[in-house]
Design a protein around this motif. Structure first.
Motif, PDB file in Angstrom:
ATOM      1  N   MET A   1       0.951  -1.290   0.151  1.00  0.00           N
ATOM      2  CA  MET A   1       0.053   0.018   0.092  1.00  0.00           C
ATOM      3  C   MET A   1       0.808   1.182  -0.003  1.00  0.00           C
ATOM      4  N   GLN A   2       0.268   2.395  -0.351  1.00  0.00           N
ATOM      5  CA  GLN A   2       0.919   3.560  -0.708  1.00  0.00           C
ATOM      6  C   GLN A   2       0.508   4.333   0.306  1.00  0.00           C
ATOM      7  N   THR A   3       0.480   5.701  -0.109  1.00  0.00           N
ATOM      8  CA  THR A   3       0.589   6.911   0.722  1.00  0.00           C
ATOM      9  C   THR A   3      -0.997   7.109   1.147  1.00  0.00           C
ATOM     10  N   VAL A   4      -1.062   8.093   2.214  1.00  0.00           N
ATOM     11  CA  VAL A   4      -2.310   8.424   2.668  1.00  0.00           C
ATOM     12  C   VAL A   4      -2.838   9.531   2.142  1.00  0.00           C
ATOM     13  N   VAL A   5      -3.957   9.490   1.613  1.00  0.00           N
ATOM     14  CA  VAL A   5      -4.596  10.682   0.970  1.00  0.00           C
ATOM     15  C   VAL A   5      -5.764  11.220   1.972  1.00  0.00           C
ATOM     16  N   ALA A   6      -5.333  12.463   2.261  1.00  0.00           N
ATOM     17  CA  ALA A   6      -6.399  13.147   3.314  1.00  0.00           C
ATOM     18  C   ALA A   6      -7.639  14.026   2.619  1.00  0.00           C
ATOM     19  N   ASN A   7      -8.856  13.715   2.751  1.00  0.00           N
ATOM     20  CA  ASN A   7     -10.003  14.598   2.459  1.00  0.00           C
ATOM     21  C   ASN A   7     -10.704  14.941   3.466  1.00  0.00           C
ATOM     22  N   GLY A   8     -10.459  16.100   3.771  1.00  0.00           N
ATOM     23  CA  GLY A   8     -11.419  16.555   5.026  1.00  0.00           C
ATOM     24  C   GLY A   8     -10.807  15.882   6.293  1.00  0.00           C
ATOM     25  N   ASN A   9     -11.946  15.300   6.903  1.00  0.00           N
ATOM     26  CA  ASN A   9     -11.333  14.536   8.163  1.00  0.00           C
ATOM     27  C   ASN A   9     -11.061  13.216   7.850  1.00  0.00           C
ATOM     28  N   ASP A  10     -11.324  12.788   6.468  1.00  0.00           N
ATOM     29  CA  ASP A  10     -11.236  11.376   6.136  1.00  0.00           C
ATOM     30  C   ASP A  10      -9.990  11.093   5.570  1.00  0.00           C
ATOM     31  N   GLU A  11      -9.227  10.077   5.876  1.00  0.00           N
ATOM     32  CA  GLU A  11      -8.131   9.655   5.405  1.00  0.00           C
ATOM     33  C   GLU A  11      -8.117   8.052   4.699  1.00  0.00           C
ATOM     34  N   PHE A  12      -7.417   8.236   3.447  1.00  0.00           N
ATOM     35  CA  PHE A  12      -7.560   6.869   2.945  1.00  0.00           C
ATOM     36  C   PHE A  12      -6.239   6.585   2.405  1.00  0.00           C
ATOM     37  N   VAL A  13      -6.103   5.063   2.393  1.00  0.00           N
ATOM     38  CA  VAL A  13      -4.575   4.464   1.966  1.00  0.00           C
ATOM     39  C   VAL A  13      -4.952   4.094   0.497  1.00  0.00           C
ATOM     40  N   VAL A  14      -3.949   4.335  -0.480  1.00  0.00           N
ATOM     41  CA  VAL A  14      -4.064   3.931  -1.813  1.00  0.00           C
ATOM     42  C   VAL A  14      -3.660   2.607  -2.071  1.00  0.00           C
ATOM     43  N   LEU A 100      -2.976  -4.131  13.418  1.00  0.00           N
ATOM     44  CA  LEU A 100      -1.845  -4.866  13.302  1.00  0.00           C
ATOM     45  C   LEU A 100      -1.386  -5.175  14.859  1.00  0.00           C
ATOM     46  N   GLU A 101      -0.477  -6.326  14.716  1.00  0.00           N
ATOM     47  CA  GLU A 101      -0.030  -6.709  16.108  1.00  0.00           C
ATOM     48  C   GLU A 101       1.143  -5.637  16.538  1.00  0.00           C
ATOM     49  N   SER A 102       1.605  -5.396  17.548  1.00  0.00           N
ATOM     50  CA  SER A 102       2.843  -4.436  18.229  1.00  0.00           C
ATOM     51  C   SER A 102       3.934  -4.799  17.305  1.00  0.00           C
ATOM     52  N   GLY A 103       4.553  -3.913  16.616  1.00  0.00           N
ATOM     53  CA  GLY A 103       5.629  -3.913  15.951  1.00  0.00           C
ATOM     54  C   GLY A 103       5.511  -4.281  14.470  1.00  0.00           C
ATOM     55  N   GLU A 104       3.991  -4.344  14.023  1.00  0.00           N
ATOM     56  CA  GLU A 104       3.980  -4.395  13.060  1.00  0.00           C
ATOM     57  C   GLU A 104       3.599  -3.271  12.265  1.00  0.00           C
ATOM     58  N   TYR A 105       3.830  -2.760  11.115  1.00  0.00           N
ATOM     59  CA  TYR A 105       3.225  -1.357  10.442  1.00  0.00           C
ATOM     60  C   TYR A 105       3.098  -1.525   8.958  1.00  0.00           C
ATOM     61  N   TYR A 106       2.126  -0.807   8.634  1.00  0.00           N
ATOM     62  CA  TYR A 106       1.563  -0.633   7.189  1.00  0.00           C
ATOM     63  C   TYR A 106       2.900   0.346   6.808  1.00  0.00           C
ATOM     64  N   TRP A 107       3.172   0.203   5.409  1.00  0.00           N
ATOM     65  CA  TRP A 107       4.181   0.885   4.784  1.00  0.00           C
ATOM     66  C   TRP A 107       3.921   2.526   4.818  1.00  0.00           C
ATOM     67  N   TYR A 108       2.477   2.684   4.756  1.00  0.00           N
ATOM     68  CA  TYR A 108       2.043   4.286   4.513  1.00  0.00           C
ATOM     69  C   TYR A 108       2.443   4.857   6.102  1.00  0.00           C
ATOM     70  N   GLN A 109       2.435   4.153   7.030  1.00  0.00           N
ATOM     71  CA  GLN A 109       2.546   4.706   8.426  1.00  0.00           C
ATOM     72  C   GLN A 109       4.242   5.197   8.562  1.00  0.00           C
ATOM     73  N   LEU A 110       5.043   4.473   7.760  1.00  0.00           N
ATOM     74  CA  LEU A 110       6.347   4.904   7.692  1.00  0.00           C
ATOM     75  C   LEU A 110       6.934   5.868   6.888  1.00  0.00           C
ATOM     76  N   GLU A 111       6.100   6.115   5.926  1.00  0.00           N
ATOM     77  CA  GLU A 111       6.499   7.232   5.038  1.00  0.00           C
ATOM     78  C   GLU A 111       6.426   8.554   5.745  1.00  0.00           C
ATOM     79  N   GLY A 112       7.330   9.095   5.677  1.00  0.00           N
ATOM     80  CA  GLY A 112       7.498  10.788   6.177  1.00  0.00           C
ATOM     81  C   GLY A 112       7.821  10.685   7.573  1.00  0.00           C
ATOM     82  N   LEU A 113       8.392   9.590   8.003  1.00  0.00           N
ATOM     83  CA  LEU A 113       9.001   9.286   9.551  1.00  0.00           C
ATOM     84  C   LEU A 113      10.552  10.074   9.306  1.00  0.00           C
TER      85      LEU A 113
END
Length: 174
Positions: A1-14, A100-113
């Motif tokens: 999965m890729q980036t998060v797209v914000a639309n107002g208060n809604d967030e989507f993952v591509v 996700l379990e502790s220590g697991e991440y979606y890629w979009y969560q890591l982008e921008g860190l």
């Protein structure tokens, strides 16, 4: 999965994108960023973004076709209907993703860190990730581009999503 797209208060993952029509009955080729690729069909309702407009479509059928995927979407009944969706992005509300379990991440969560070494030297930010087969690789953009393997406990020492930081055991000269 890729980036998060914000639309107002809604967030989507591509999740992927719709490519070209397949046949004359409304089927369309699908490019998926999920792992495995047909995991995109685990989500039966897609928000499809064409230009500046979005609409929700139900997946009627989806299957592997050769090395790729094809899908038939509700209300898309002809080749011309499918052509209108060419290059549309497939979005999913982030709240619809499994926890996700502790220590697991979606890629979009890591982008921008913000990434720094264990000694506190800043390396830049995570621009994107990619798979190599052996392991995932972080692309870090800073004073220069660095490719850092995503190896928890070995290279990746700490990830703090709330603080937006990642600490790595990495030689900044490498």
């Amino acid at each position: 999965m890729q980036t998060v797209v914000a639309n107002g208060n809604d967030e989507f993952v591509v999740l992927g994108k719709l490519n070209s029509p397949h046949g004359v009955r409304g089927w369309i080729r699908v490019y998926s960023w999920t792992t495995p690729i047909d995991g995109i069909f685990d989500y039966p309702r897609w928000t499809v973004e064409v230009g500046d407009s979005r609409r929700c479509l139900n997946v009627v059928e989806g299957q592997r076709h050769g090395k790729g995927l094809i899908a038939r979407l509700e209300g898309v009944d002809s080749r011309s209907d499918a052509e209108e969706l060419t290059n549309a992005r497939i979005l999913l509300p982030t709240e619809a993703l499994p926890t996700l379990e502790s220590g697991e991440y979606y890629w979009y969560q890591l982008e921008g860190l913000t990434v720094s070494t264990i000694d506190g030297q800043s390396l830049g930010t995570v621009a994107w990730l990619f798979e190599t087969g052996a392991n995932d690789v972080l692309v870090i953009k800073g004073d220069r581009e660095r490719l850092i393997p995503f190896l928890p406990d070995e290279v990746i020492q700490d990830i703090d999503l709330d603080a937006g930081t990642m600490t790595v055991n990495w030689d900044p000269d490498f």
